[in-house]
Scaffold this motif. Sequence first.
Motif, PDB file in Angstrom:
ATOM      1  N   ILE A  97      46.995  44.109  45.281  1.00  0.00           N
ATOM      2  CA  ILE A  97      46.284  45.493  45.601  1.00  0.00           C
ATOM      3  C   ILE A  97      45.741  45.432  47.209  1.00  0.00           C
ATOM      4  O   ILE A  97      45.363  44.327  47.472  1.00  0.00           O
ATOM      5  CB  ILE A  97      44.940  45.443  44.652  1.00  0.00           C
ATOM      6  N   ALA A 136      42.887  46.961  49.711  1.00  0.00           N
ATOM      7  CA  ALA A 136      41.754  47.879  49.658  1.00  0.00           C
ATOM      8  C   ALA A 136      41.337  48.181  51.178  1.00  0.00           C
ATOM      9  O   ALA A 136      41.334  47.344  52.092  1.00  0.00           O
ATOM     10  CB  ALA A 136      40.396  46.962  49.294  1.00  0.00           C
ATOM     11  N   ALA A 154      34.345  42.201  45.905  1.00  0.00           N
ATOM     12  CA  ALA A 154      35.635  42.489  45.470  1.00  0.00           C
ATOM     13  C   ALA A 154      36.475  41.021  45.433  1.00  0.00           C
ATOM     14  O   ALA A 154      37.122  40.991  44.454  1.00  0.00           O
ATOM     15  CB  ALA A 154      36.301  43.355  46.439  1.00  0.00           C
ATOM     16  N   HIS A 197      35.711  39.209  42.315  1.00  0.00           N
ATOM     17  CA  HIS A 197      35.994  39.714  41.114  1.00  0.00           C
ATOM     18  C   HIS A 197      36.873  38.444  40.619  1.00  0.00           C
ATOM     19  O   HIS A 197      37.734  37.719  40.983  1.00  0.00           O
ATOM     20  CB  HIS A 197      37.170  40.689  41.297  1.00  0.00           C
ATOM     21  N   VAL A 238      40.453  38.029  41.157  1.00  0.00           N
ATOM     22  CA  VAL A 238      41.096  37.825  42.401  1.00  0.00           C
ATOM     23  C   VAL A 238      40.470  36.339  42.801  1.00  0.00           C
ATOM     24  O   VAL A 238      41.262  35.665  43.353  1.00  0.00           O
ATOM     25  CB  VAL A 238      40.170  38.861  43.320  1.00  0.00           C
ATOM     26  N   ILE A 262      45.050  38.198  40.838  1.00  0.00           N
ATOM     27  CA  ILE A 262      45.322  39.469  41.478  1.00  0.00           C
ATOM     28  C   ILE A 262      45.278  39.086  43.030  1.00  0.00           C
ATOM     29  O   ILE A 262      44.166  38.392  43.442  1.00  0.00           O
ATOM     30  CB  ILE A 262      44.257  40.616  41.206  1.00  0.00           C
ATOM     31  N   LEU A 281      44.512  40.257  46.487  1.00  0.00           N
ATOM     32  CA  LEU A 281      43.667  41.318  47.105  1.00  0.00           C
ATOM     33  C   LEU A 281      43.647  41.178  48.739  1.00  0.00           C
ATOM     34  O   LEU A 281      43.378  40.230  49.344  1.00  0.00           O
ATOM     35  CB  LEU A 281      42.243  41.459  46.685  1.00  0.00           C
ATOM     36  N   ILE A 296      42.973  50.469  46.720  1.00  0.00           N
ATOM     37  CA  ILE A 296      41.812  51.033  46.463  1.00  0.00           C
ATOM     38  C   ILE A 296      41.198  51.661  47.899  1.00  0.00           C
ATOM     39  O   ILE A 296      41.477  51.072  49.141  1.00  0.00           O
ATOM     40  CB  ILE A 296      40.809  49.913  46.178  1.00  0.00           C
ATOM     41  N   GLN A 313      33.967  45.628  42.051  1.00  0.00           N
ATOM     42  CA  GLN A 313      34.719  45.149  40.830  1.00  0.00           C
ATOM     43  C   GLN A 313      35.276  46.146  39.783  1.00  0.00           C
ATOM     44  O   GLN A 313      36.437  45.970  39.173  1.00  0.00           O
ATOM     45  CB  GLN A 313      33.754  44.101  40.061  1.00  0.00           C
ATOM     46  N   ILE A 352      38.637  47.509  40.946  1.00  0.00           N
ATOM     47  CA  ILE A 352      39.766  46.408  40.918  1.00  0.00           C
ATOM     48  C   ILE A 352      40.255  46.500  39.551  1.00  0.00           C
ATOM     49  O   ILE A 352      41.508  46.619  39.274  1.00  0.00           O
ATOM     50  CB  ILE A 352      39.199  45.067  41.415  1.00  0.00           C
TER      51      ILE A 352
END
Lengths: 325, 340
Positions: B35, B37, B54, B57, B60, B65, B67, B95, B279, B282
Amino acid sequence: MVELAQKSSEARNARFGRVVSRYGIVLAFLILFVILSFAHQNFLSTGNITNVLRQVSINGILAVGMTFVILTGGIDLSIGSVLAFAGIVAGALVTGADPSNPFLAVAAAIGVGALFGAVNGLLVARFKVTAFVATLGMLSMARGATLLISDGRPVPNLSADFRWLGQGFVAGIPVPVICFALVFVIAWVVLRFTIYGRWIYAVGGNVRSARTSGIPTRMVTFSAYLIMGALAGFAGAILTARTTSALPQAGLGYELDAIAAVVIGGTSLVGGVGSVVFTLVGVLIIGVIGNGLDLLGVSSYYQQIVKGAIIVAAVLIDRSRNAQS
Amino acid sequence: MAMTINRRLMLGTLAGVSALAMGLGAANAQDKLRIAAIVQSLDTEFNVLWANAAEAHPLVADGTIELTVLDGRMDPFNQSNQFDTAINEGYDAIIFIPVDINAGNDPVARAMEAGVPVIGSNTLISDTDLYHAFISSDDVLAGEMLARSVIEKINGEGNVVIVEGMIGQSAQVQRLEGIQKVLAEYPNINVLETRTANWSRAEALTLVENWLISNGGDIQGVIAENDEMAIGSLEAVKAYGLDPATVPVAGVDGITDALLAVQRGEMMSTLQDANALAQGAIDLAAAAVQGDAYTPVAAVWDVNGGALVWGGGTEKQYSVPWVPVTADNVEELLALRDGA
């Protein structure tokens, strides 16, 4: 007889032209001042005068340093970022439950600023990097470093003793104004009455003949950036005390206002010609325009247009002065 | 001018570094959910709080994940380029916290067309239909709460000033809308001045100092569209010799300085819940890619004991409630901040 009278009148006109171009900017400031005094009843109040002086002191301190740099024929674009970095350093020292002595924090800010200035000075004086490029690089690096050490967040909770530096008064005069006045007077004395001051002008005027006459030109150039950096650090400490937290995004674009003040004051961008007294007038003009238009409720967009127009006008006056002399 | 050059320089460095990072990431993590952001600017405290939340999270933090946070540096054009980079690098979802309410539309459309779902967070774009989903707090409501807190404190009567955010951003546009809604209810409130201070504390300080002079101190309240500017206004009010207890100053966001000022009883603020916004976004991004198979883990969702209805993660719009900062909850909020 008639011829003679004509000649003397021509001479008088020429002299009048010289006076106007030399002191035109002072005249412009006075006119601006008078207009604003009539335009708004509170402009001349003690409260507002104190207010304007406090508002200009940060840019004033920066512009004094910038005068040194520009007199040597250089430029320093990095000062806004250096100011922010020094502010964070000062803030970190006086935050929390066990704050350091505020004077230590100010000294640290000045020291850190001088360090950045020294790097700029080395790049320009020793390694012959164009000042524009060297300090443009530093603008970016110092901002990045500021965000890095602060994690992009303000440093809050500064000690009351430290905040006095930005918010306090001595005998009715705001502390930032006193700081600016001290910096200004010292700079004026140094540039006007010391050998070092004459060296600054000589290096900017003609670097080759300065070197032949035994002036340590590299050291002089280096010292101008060192002074600029130290003053940017000092300004950073004061700004931090004024805004009550050290802000990583402080000082964005401040280099432009400092350069504008110096240029409006008629200091030549090629170096060698100018005076810190006229820089003071430039600083006051920028400050009074901002304040006056705020009082009158004029959009800030107009302020930017007016400021820009004055910069261009100042350079035009400067050019006509050079053509005459 | 120097600022633009500065941004370009930073952008160049950033692009280089992130391209390198992405290259390394792509080599060893094909099966991971990736992901990107794209945030407004990591120079602002709220975006930093958002990014930290974030990164915290659970998925993450444990590496399920991957990020990557890209710093938009307050430049819509920069953000647009970052969208292209994220699309080309094959991120699974994006995001987005847009800088500009209108300039954000086009990049979102490009990503959605390329099959990369975009989840909006915090600030909005004008055409929210383009989003796969978005999670935000209602800024119109924030404007209403903000204006009401000041106006009620002066009993619906007196002179107020409005310090605006950067013109054209969704938070400025919508908070002003909310402020104006409330002003319409109070005919005895006189708005003396309305001007932008560009979200900046130093600018707001100077502006309000000058306003106090031009109006001879006859200002009864300050409505600032964010906390940074509210703090600057507060300092101006205090420096003029006015008592912040009788001249209310209010802001929005709940930055640390504002919480401290509320604690001292000097201003009012409304907290924007960065944890929930980050969060939650996400979880929505992961659900957009994995569908029903995904179970949300953020504490904000009802399924995890929070206030927001998850509903399978298929809704278009999620609205995170505002938290008014009061003398009663400020200690608790500050304690959370220290832990972050």
